[in-house]
Scaffold this active site. Structure first.
Site, PDB file in Angstrom:
ATOM      1  N   TYR A  51       0.969  -1.277  -0.239  1.00 17.23           N
ATOM      2  CA  TYR A  51      -0.151  -0.010  -0.100  1.00 17.23           C
ATOM      3  C   TYR A  51       0.879   1.340   0.053  1.00 17.23           C
ATOM      4  O   TYR A  51       1.068   1.930   1.105  1.00 17.23           O
ATOM      5  CB  TYR A  51      -0.891  -0.001   1.169  1.00 17.23           C
ATOM      6  CG  TYR A  51      -1.747  -1.169   1.390  1.00 17.23           C
ATOM      7  CD1 TYR A  51      -3.030  -1.352   0.627  1.00 17.23           C
ATOM      8  CD2 TYR A  51      -1.476  -2.235   2.332  1.00 17.23           C
ATOM      9  CE1 TYR A  51      -3.622  -2.572   0.788  1.00 17.23           C
ATOM     10  CE2 TYR A  51      -2.117  -3.301   2.557  1.00 17.23           C
ATOM     11  CZ  TYR A  51      -3.328  -3.494   1.642  1.00 17.23           C
ATOM     12  OH  TYR A  51      -4.012  -4.657   1.879  1.00 17.23           O
ATOM     13  N   SER A  56      -6.961   6.708   4.245  1.00 22.79           N
ATOM     14  CA  SER A  56      -7.796   7.611   4.872  1.00 22.79           C
ATOM     15  C   SER A  56      -7.857   7.032   6.562  1.00 22.79           C
ATOM     16  O   SER A  56      -7.180   7.746   7.237  1.00 22.79           O
ATOM     17  CB  SER A  56      -9.126   7.962   4.464  1.00 22.79           C
ATOM     18  OG  SER A  56      -9.976   8.530   5.376  1.00 22.79           O
ATOM     19  N   TRP A  57      -8.316   5.944   6.654  1.00 18.70           N
ATOM     20  CA  TRP A  57      -8.412   5.688   8.202  1.00 18.70           C
ATOM     21  C   TRP A  57      -7.340   4.978   8.920  1.00 18.70           C
ATOM     22  O   TRP A  57      -6.821   5.104   9.702  1.00 18.70           O
ATOM     23  CB  TRP A  57      -9.719   4.845   8.361  1.00 18.70           C
ATOM     24  CG  TRP A  57      -9.691   3.322   7.920  1.00 18.70           C
ATOM     25  CD1 TRP A  57      -9.137   2.691   6.690  1.00 18.70           C
ATOM     26  CD2 TRP A  57     -10.339   2.224   8.659  1.00 18.70           C
ATOM     27  NE1 TRP A  57      -9.456   1.052   6.898  1.00 18.70           N
ATOM     28  CE2 TRP A  57      -9.973   1.246   7.863  1.00 18.70           C
ATOM     29  CE3 TRP A  57     -11.184   1.937   9.719  1.00 18.70           C
ATOM     30  CZ2 TRP A  57     -10.809  -0.235   8.400  1.00 18.70           C
ATOM     31  CZ3 TRP A  57     -11.750   0.751  10.165  1.00 18.70           C
ATOM     32  CH2 TRP A  57     -11.506  -0.425   9.181  1.00 18.70           C
ATOM     33  N   ASP A 196     -12.933  -5.180   3.522  1.00 19.72           N
ATOM     34  CA  ASP A 196     -13.027  -5.140   2.098  1.00 19.72           C
ATOM     35  C   ASP A 196     -14.212  -6.456   1.712  1.00 19.72           C
ATOM     36  O   ASP A 196     -14.915  -6.385   0.771  1.00 19.72           O
ATOM     37  CB  ASP A 196     -11.908  -5.093   1.118  1.00 19.72           C
ATOM     38  CG  ASP A 196     -11.202  -3.905   1.475  1.00 19.72           C
ATOM     39  OD1 ASP A 196     -11.289  -3.373   2.395  1.00 19.72           O
ATOM     40  OD2 ASP A 196     -10.081  -3.622   0.884  1.00 19.72           O
ATOM     41  N   TRP A 384     -10.615 -10.145   5.445  1.00 18.85           N
ATOM     42  CA  TRP A 384     -11.461  -9.940   6.417  1.00 18.85           C
ATOM     43  C   TRP A 384     -12.638 -11.005   6.733  1.00 18.85           C
ATOM     44  O   TRP A 384     -13.675 -11.021   7.149  1.00 18.85           O
ATOM     45  CB  TRP A 384     -12.286  -8.717   6.188  1.00 18.85           C
ATOM     46  CG  TRP A 384     -11.499  -7.497   6.351  1.00 18.85           C
ATOM     47  CD1 TRP A 384     -10.591  -6.935   5.322  1.00 18.85           C
ATOM     48  CD2 TRP A 384     -11.059  -6.874   7.485  1.00 18.85           C
ATOM     49  NE1 TRP A 384     -10.022  -5.881   5.931  1.00 18.85           N
ATOM     50  CE2 TRP A 384     -10.425  -5.670   7.216  1.00 18.85           C
ATOM     51  CE3 TRP A 384     -11.753  -6.980   9.103  1.00 18.85           C
ATOM     52  CZ2 TRP A 384      -9.863  -4.697   8.264  1.00 18.85           C
ATOM     53  CZ3 TRP A 384     -11.415  -5.994  10.013  1.00 18.85           C
ATOM     54  CH2 TRP A 384     -10.349  -4.896   9.509  1.00 18.85           C
ATOM     55  N   GLU A 427      -0.070  -7.070   9.220  1.00 19.55           N
ATOM     56  CA  GLU A 427      -1.498  -6.437   8.851  1.00 19.55           C
ATOM     57  C   GLU A 427      -2.685  -7.214   9.480  1.00 19.55           C
ATOM     58  O   GLU A 427      -3.465  -6.540  10.035  1.00 19.55           O
ATOM     59  CB  GLU A 427      -1.606  -6.652   7.201  1.00 19.55           C
ATOM     60  CG  GLU A 427      -2.772  -5.951   6.589  1.00 19.55           C
ATOM     61  CD  GLU A 427      -2.754  -6.176   5.337  1.00 19.55           C
ATOM     62  OE1 GLU A 427      -3.704  -5.367   4.557  1.00 19.55           O
ATOM     63  OE2 GLU A 427      -2.071  -6.792   4.409  1.00 19.55           O
TER      64      GLU A 427
END
Length: 482
Positions: A51, A56-57, A196, A384, A427
């Site tokens: 990445y 943003s978050w 996601d 996820w 992660e």
């Protein structure tokens, strides 16, 4: 000057630069090195390989950790993100670094075409961004960053400059994204919610025809194991949805051009937490915060009314297009534990669900998995769909403290810190074995580990919660933090 002292010297003397030692002897220093390695000069990438832009978050969580090392750098992190805000108020989920090659990440800037496709919505012309959003953690992060060094914040006018942008961000969500008409915000793409490929999206996504496999190239598979990542079928649907939203000029009045609209518990809970924080910011600036606290209360009531499911013992997502609750148990439905004003019976049920067979915290798992251990779609390694994520576990640790569950919170804090360091600040991790998954040296994992290392975990007004009055990070004792 001793290098360890450089990490903790007050920011007014040392500014944004810090120089972690070349060989750390503690998890704290190893986490600090991750953030230093991921710093670009104005913001922090989640991962150098996987990445390579600003998310943003991620930046909100990273700022929460950075405040303990350099409050000035933490302020800069948020200021850089908010500088890319669109005129309609949205904060885009990616701010692209123009020095990164286009093929390093997909979807790349030439897919989103923000400056042209987003012109009617007020996309900036001087920076390239995506056109979708992510969960609104930013006001909460800004308030905690301010409290890390109020003197520095006031001297720079930090809150005075970010408050109008944060207020516009919340206004966009509350006025443009109430697609279900029940007072809650809807996401129009799974990437907006941040989780996601959660099984919660399977039913709404099934209505979306995927983009042809040959029409895009997945750069994520160059750096991540395919078994840890979303499938090609899911990715094709993500691309189709994003392209439809782009081609509609990123307009929300049609409720998402791709036909995907979901009310998500975690997204709305984080908005509520940030409304409380925005009220505190307003008060710091000499304005009244009463209306914002009241709005947070109304949103909490709407969250319980629309998404609480007594039988499941947790919050569920609502498919606005399909018209009902989505019968999948995922960590998103536990995140509202963060909120201080939940009904007592709801809080008790959430704690029981955390420790029950579907998530098994403290029994079969040390960290809360992202999805139901008993669910048909459970996979301990695939993004996820089962692995434990450190940011959601940080939120749940804070939530347990909010509601006085100190022993449970202490155990979760210990597990977080142990596994974050043991996995190289991964992660995410296998919820059973703790095996590292995804990228290592991950920004928010290191940042939130730092926060738990620094944040006192008991004592009046310091440990319970980062939201609400008298909450962690909101006392007037924050100026002496290092």
């Amino acid at each position: 000057m001793d290098r360890t002292a450089q990490l903790t010297i007050p920011p007014a003397q040392f500014g944004t630069a810090y120089d972690p030692p070349p060989s750390g002897t503690s998890p704290h220093l190893r986490a600090a090195r991750v953030l230093d390695a991921n710093w670009t000069g104005a913001s922090t990438v989640p991962s150098r390989s996987l990445y390579p832009h600003q998310w943003s978050w991620d930046s909100a969580f990273i700022a929460i950790g950075l405040r303990h090392l350099s409050p000035l750098r933490a302020q800069t992190e948020l200021e850089t993100l908010l500088a890319a805000q669109w005129a309609d108020g949205r904060v885009p989920h990616i701010v692209f670094n123009p020095s990164v090659p286009l093929d390093a990440y997909f979807p790349s800037p030439d897919f989103w075409r923000s400056a042209t496709a987003g012109r009617a919505a007020g996309a900036p012309r001087t920076v390239q961004t995506s056109g979708i959003v992510q969960p609104p953690v930013h006001a909460l992060a800004a308030w905690l960053v301010h409290r890390a060094d109020p003197g520095l914040s006031r001297s720079r006018g930090f809150l005075a400059r970010v408050y109008p942008r944060l207020a516009a961000w919340h206004r966009y969500l509350l006025h443009r994204r109430d697609l279900g008409g029940g007072g809650l915000v809807s996401v129009v793409h799974p990437w907006e919610q941040g989780m996601d490929n959660s099984p919660c999206w399977d039913a709404p996504l099934a209505r979306i025809a995927p983009a042809p496999a040959g029409s895009f190239r997945r750069a994520d598979l160059d750096h991540g194991a395919p078994q840890d990542r979303p499938t090609d079928l899911d990715y094709g649907r993500y691309v189709r949805l994003a392209a439809a939203y782009r081609d509609a000029g990123y307009a929300d009045d049609a409720g998402g051009a791709g036909g995907f609209a979901v009310e998500d518990p975690a997204f709305n809970a984080l908005l509520i937490a940030s409304e409380h924080a925005l009220a505190r910011i307003a008060e710091e600036l000499g304005a009244a915060g009463t209306a914002r606290h009241a709005r947070a209360g109304r949103l909490t009531t709407a969250l319980v009314r629309r998404l609480w499911d007594r039988e499941a013992g947790m919050f569920l997502c609502r498919d606005v297009r399909g018209g009902g609750l989505i019968r999948e148990r995922a960590v998103t439905g536990l995140v509202p534990l963060l909120l201080p004003d939940l009904p007592r019976d709801v809080t008790a049920a959430l704690v029981r669900t955390l420790e029950g067979p579907h998530f098994s915290l403290g029994d079969r798992t040390r960290l809360v998995p992202s999805y139901d251990l008993l669910g048909e779609a459970f996979d301990p390694h695939r993004y996820w769909r089962g692995p434990a994520w450190f940011n959601t576990n940080w939120l749940l640790e804070r939530g347990l403290r909010t509601h006085g569950e100190r022993e449970r919170a202490d155990a979760l804090r210990e597990a977080f810190l142990d596994l974050a360091d043991a996995t190289g600040f991964a992660e995410y991790a296998d919820p059973y074995t703790g095996e590292a998954c995804g990228a290592t040296g991950f920004g928010w994992t290191a940042a939130l580990a730092l926060d738990l290392h620094h944040e006192p975990h008991d004592g009046p007004g310091r440990g319970p919660s980062p939201v609400g009055t008298g909450a962690s990070g909101t006392t007037d004792k924050g100026g002496d933090r290092t």
